[in-house]
Design a protein around this motif. Structure first.
Motif, PDB file in Angstrom:
ATOM      1  N   LYS A  95       6.320   3.877  -0.695  1.00 14.58           N
ATOM      2  CA  LYS A  95       6.170   5.320  -0.882  1.00 14.58           C
ATOM      3  C   LYS A  95       6.761   5.727  -2.225  1.00 14.58           C
ATOM      4  O   LYS A  95       7.450   4.950  -2.892  1.00 14.58           O
ATOM      5  CB  LYS A  95       6.845   6.088   0.245  1.00 14.58           C
ATOM      6  CG  LYS A  95       8.337   5.849   0.382  1.00 14.58           C
ATOM      7  CD  LYS A  95       8.888   6.596   1.592  1.00 14.58           C
ATOM      8  CE  LYS A  95      10.382   6.372   1.782  1.00 14.58           C
ATOM      9  NZ  LYS A  95      10.700   4.966   2.113  1.00 14.58           N
ATOM     10  N   VAL A  96       6.471   6.985  -2.602  1.00 16.26           N
ATOM     11  CA  VAL A  96       7.021   7.565  -3.824  1.00 16.26           C
ATOM     12  C   VAL A  96       7.946   8.708  -3.419  1.00 16.26           C
ATOM     13  O   VAL A  96       7.562   9.585  -2.633  1.00 16.26           O
ATOM     14  CB  VAL A  96       5.901   8.068  -4.752  1.00 16.26           C
ATOM     15  CG1 VAL A  96       6.492   8.699  -6.006  1.00 16.26           C
ATOM     16  CG2 VAL A  96       4.973   6.924  -5.136  1.00 16.26           C
ATOM     17  N   GLU A  97       9.135   8.714  -3.964  1.00 19.89           N
ATOM     18  CA  GLU A  97      10.153   9.688  -3.588  1.00 19.89           C
ATOM     19  C   GLU A  97      10.293  10.780  -4.644  1.00 19.89           C
ATOM     20  O   GLU A  97       9.989  10.578  -5.818  1.00 19.89           O
ATOM     21  CB  GLU A  97      11.491   8.973  -3.399  1.00 19.89           C
ATOM     22  CG  GLU A  97      11.453   7.883  -2.339  1.00 19.89           C
ATOM     23  CD  GLU A  97      12.691   7.005  -2.338  1.00 19.89           C
ATOM     24  OE1 GLU A  97      12.997   6.422  -1.286  1.00 19.89           O
ATOM     25  OE2 GLU A  97      13.346   6.887  -3.403  1.00 19.89           O
ATOM     26  N   ASN A  98      10.772  11.940  -4.195  1.00 23.70           N
ATOM     27  CA  ASN A  98      11.070  13.064  -5.098  1.00 23.70           C
ATOM     28  C   ASN A  98       9.868  13.443  -5.960  1.00 23.70           C
ATOM     29  O   ASN A  98       9.969  13.602  -7.181  1.00 23.70           O
ATOM     30  CB  ASN A  98      12.279  12.749  -5.981  1.00 23.70           C
ATOM     31  CG  ASN A  98      13.510  12.391  -5.179  1.00 23.70           C
ATOM     32  OD1 ASN A  98      13.804  13.020  -4.159  1.00 23.70           O
ATOM     33  ND2 ASN A  98      14.228  11.375  -5.620  1.00 23.70           N
ATOM     34  N   ILE A  99       8.733  13.599  -5.303  1.00 22.57           N
ATOM     35  CA  ILE A  99       7.495  13.913  -6.020  1.00 22.57           C
ATOM     36  C   ILE A  99       7.558  15.320  -6.603  1.00 22.57           C
ATOM     37  O   ILE A  99       7.996  16.266  -5.949  1.00 22.57           O
ATOM     38  CB  ILE A  99       6.281  13.773  -5.072  1.00 22.57           C
ATOM     39  CG1 ILE A  99       6.099  12.303  -4.683  1.00 22.57           C
ATOM     40  CG2 ILE A  99       5.016  14.314  -5.742  1.00 22.57           C
ATOM     41  CD1 ILE A  99       5.040  12.082  -3.624  1.00 22.57           C
ATOM     42  N   LYS A 111       0.866  -1.176   0.000  1.00 27.46           N
ATOM     43  CA  LYS A 111       0.000   0.000   0.000  1.00 27.46           C
ATOM     44  C   LYS A 111       0.906   1.230   0.000  1.00 27.46           C
ATOM     45  O   LYS A 111       1.760   1.378   0.873  1.00 27.46           O
ATOM     46  CB  LYS A 111      -0.907   0.008   1.225  1.00 27.46           C
ATOM     47  CG  LYS A 111      -1.846   1.202   1.284  1.00 27.46           C
ATOM     48  CD  LYS A 111      -2.938   1.111   0.231  1.00 27.46           C
ATOM     49  CE  LYS A 111      -4.158   0.458   0.768  1.00 27.46           C
ATOM     50  NZ  LYS A 111      -5.301   0.491  -0.169  1.00 27.46           N
ATOM     51  N   ILE A 112       0.715   2.098  -1.004  1.00 24.21           N
ATOM     52  CA  ILE A 112       1.558   3.284  -1.160  1.00 24.21           C
ATOM     53  C   ILE A 112       0.802   4.489  -0.633  1.00 24.21           C
ATOM     54  O   ILE A 112      -0.310   4.798  -1.085  1.00 24.21           O
ATOM     55  CB  ILE A 112       1.927   3.488  -2.636  1.00 24.21           C
ATOM     56  CG1 ILE A 112       2.670   2.257  -3.166  1.00 24.21           C
ATOM     57  CG2 ILE A 112       2.788   4.740  -2.810  1.00 24.21           C
ATOM     58  CD1 ILE A 112       2.812   2.236  -4.677  1.00 24.21           C
ATOM     59  N   THR A 113       1.390   5.172   0.324  1.00 20.70           N
ATOM     60  CA  THR A 113       0.773   6.354   0.933  1.00 20.70           C
ATOM     61  C   THR A 113       1.727   7.540   0.821  1.00 20.70           C
ATOM     62  O   THR A 113       2.807   7.436   0.253  1.00 20.70           O
ATOM     63  CB  THR A 113       0.426   6.085   2.404  1.00 20.70           C
ATOM     64  OG1 THR A 113       1.635   5.747   3.117  1.00 20.70           O
ATOM     65  CG2 THR A 113      -0.561   4.915   2.537  1.00 20.70           C
ATOM     66  N   GLY A 114       1.308   8.680   1.375  1.00 17.39           N
ATOM     67  CA  GLY A 114       2.172   9.854   1.383  1.00 17.39           C
ATOM     68  C   GLY A 114       2.178  10.628   0.088  1.00 17.39           C
ATOM     69  O   GLY A 114       3.076  11.451  -0.144  1.00 17.39           O
ATOM     70  N   LEU A 115       1.185  10.421  -0.764  1.00 13.66           N
ATOM     71  CA  LEU A 115       1.092  11.156  -2.025  1.00 13.66           C
ATOM     72  C   LEU A 115       0.472  12.532  -1.779  1.00 13.66           C
ATOM     73  O   LEU A 115      -0.120  12.773  -0.722  1.00 13.66           O
ATOM     74  CB  LEU A 115       0.250  10.360  -3.016  1.00 13.66           C
ATOM     75  CG  LEU A 115       0.814   8.967  -3.362  1.00 13.66           C
ATOM     76  CD1 LEU A 115      -0.203   8.157  -4.140  1.00 13.66           C
ATOM     77  CD2 LEU A 115       2.102   9.099  -4.148  1.00 13.66           C
TER      78      LEU A 115
END
Length: 410
Positions: A168-172, A111-115
């Motif tokens: 998570k996704v980095e450097n958004i 589960k990817i959060t923090g967007l």
């Protein structure tokens, strides 16, 4: 506007006994529609006539290959977009602002959060998602979402690197915003596909309001358009309006209402679009550079009130005709071309997710014309939001209620 469907007691009676991984087998006798007769039997909303034979209500076809329909998961959180990862798993966006990585067995493994925060009102939220063509080496993903802005909300396109642990996704970075912003919460459009050079095509909705919809015809607004941009959100050089005064150079095509489906035909390289029309007038278009697709001046639909849209015109010089349209509506969302040989009769067919119609439409194509239509999974009673073809040659579909299906050769 959002179309709704009132489920009957009979439909619930069918759905409630379903097991978590219920599998049904379908053969030719189970498929919707009858050969040589249109699958659509309900009266149209208007008396408008098609521009050419076969533009609507084409003859039905039936899949001859026996196939199974498996419910893999029913706990996804309002899924919206789905894309295939290189290892065969799927990356699925969820309307409230998260993403999930899901296996072909339906298991949510990450589960990817923090967007960035989304505006999930109405038809907004975290919308489409796609991966960079070079994802295997750069791990970059791109997504569309509704963002709060001065004067309302707008469609934003962001990118970032999926972390090694996939949590998570980095450097958004937000690379594009479709302006103007608007106070409404409808019709963001927002599918994302990559061209053969790695640039992005993004579809944008015209936001629905009568006071803004005409901006779909304006070359100085990003709404109601197909946008062609680089991975940094800049206009792809040499676009059709690059030298047009007061035009945004990233505009590739215009005059669209709510383009919720976008896919490149692998056999021709052309860009195809599904368009959510008003009351009637849902469309399939082949998108070509610099062309005007007519909305809101030209349409085969009418207002939800029953009144005609504008002057009630269906054809006009300088505008493109849809290659296919539906009336009554199917509420088309995500689309995908079947480019596998596992079910040979499906190869080259376009699959269209249906929301209010609660089925997946299979469209058979010949010489850029629709020559047959089949309606699949109607008995599931689900609003189908998006479809994708897996590495195993199966068709996968997500629904607004959180279901994840596999349609595979028996």
């Amino acid at each position: 506007m959002m179309r709704s469907y009132k489920r009957t007691t009979a439909v619930y009676a069918v759905l409630l006994p379903l097991l978590f991984t219920c599998t049904n087998t379908y053969a030719q006798t189970k498929a919707a529609g009858s050969p040589n007769q249109p699958v659509e039997t309900q009266p149209a909303n208007s008396k408008y006539k098609p521009a050419f034979a076969g533009q609507t209500r084409i003859a039905g076809v039936k899949t001859k290959t026996p196939f199974t329909v498996t419910l893999l998961n029913k706990t996804l959180e309002h899924p919206w977009g789905i894309c295939l990862l290189p290892d065969g798993r799927f990356l699925i966006s969820e309307k409230m602002g998260t993403m999930s990585i899901v296996t072909t067995a339906g298991k949510v493994v990450k589960k990817i959060t923090g967007l960035p925060a989304v505006v999930p009102d109405g038809q907004g939220g975290l919308l489409d998602v796609n991966i960079d063509p070079q994802f295997s080496t750069n791990r970059m993903i791109y997504w569309a979402y509704s963002e709060q802005a001065s004067g309302g909300s707008l469609l934003a396109i962001a990118k970032g690197k999926l972390a090694a642990d996939e949590s998570k996704v980095e450097n958004i970075e937000v690379i594009y915003r479709a302006t103007p912003a608007y106070k409404g919460s409808l019709q963001f459009g927002s599918r994302i596909v990559f061209d053969k050079k790695g640039n992005l095509f993004v579809s944008t909705g015209e936001r629905s309001g009568i006071d803004i919809r005409m901006q779909a015809q304006s070359l100085n607004a990003s709404i109601g358009k197909i946008i062609h941009m680089t991975k940094n959100g800049k206009a792809v050089p040499g676009g059709p309006f690059a030298k047009t005064k007061n035009a945004r150079p990233e505009i590739y095509a215009y005059g669209l209402r709510n383009p919720e489906g976008l896919a490149i035909n692998p056999s021709t390289g052309e860009l195809w679009e599904s368009e959510f029309g008003p009351r009637g007038g849902d469309e399939i278009n082949i998108i070509r550079p610099g062309k005007n697709y007519g909305w809101p001046v030209v349409t085969y639909g009418i207002e939800y009130s029953g009144e005609k849209v504008g002057a009630g015109i269906q054809q006009k010089a300088g505008t493109q005709q849809p290659i296919y349209y539906w009336d009554p509506v199917v509420s088309p969302a995500g689309i995908a071309f079947y480019n596998s040989s596992v079910i040979p009769e499906w190869k080259g067919n376009l699959f269209v997710s249906g929301l209010s119609s609660m089925h997946i439409a299979r469209l058979v194509i010949k010489n850029n014309k629709i020559v047959g239509e089949e309606r699949l999974l109607k008995s599931e009673g689900e609003r189908f939001r998006a479809v994708a073809v897996g590495k195993d040659g199966a068709l996968y579909a997500i629904t607004d209620s959180g279901r994840f299906y596999r349609v595979a050769k028996k």
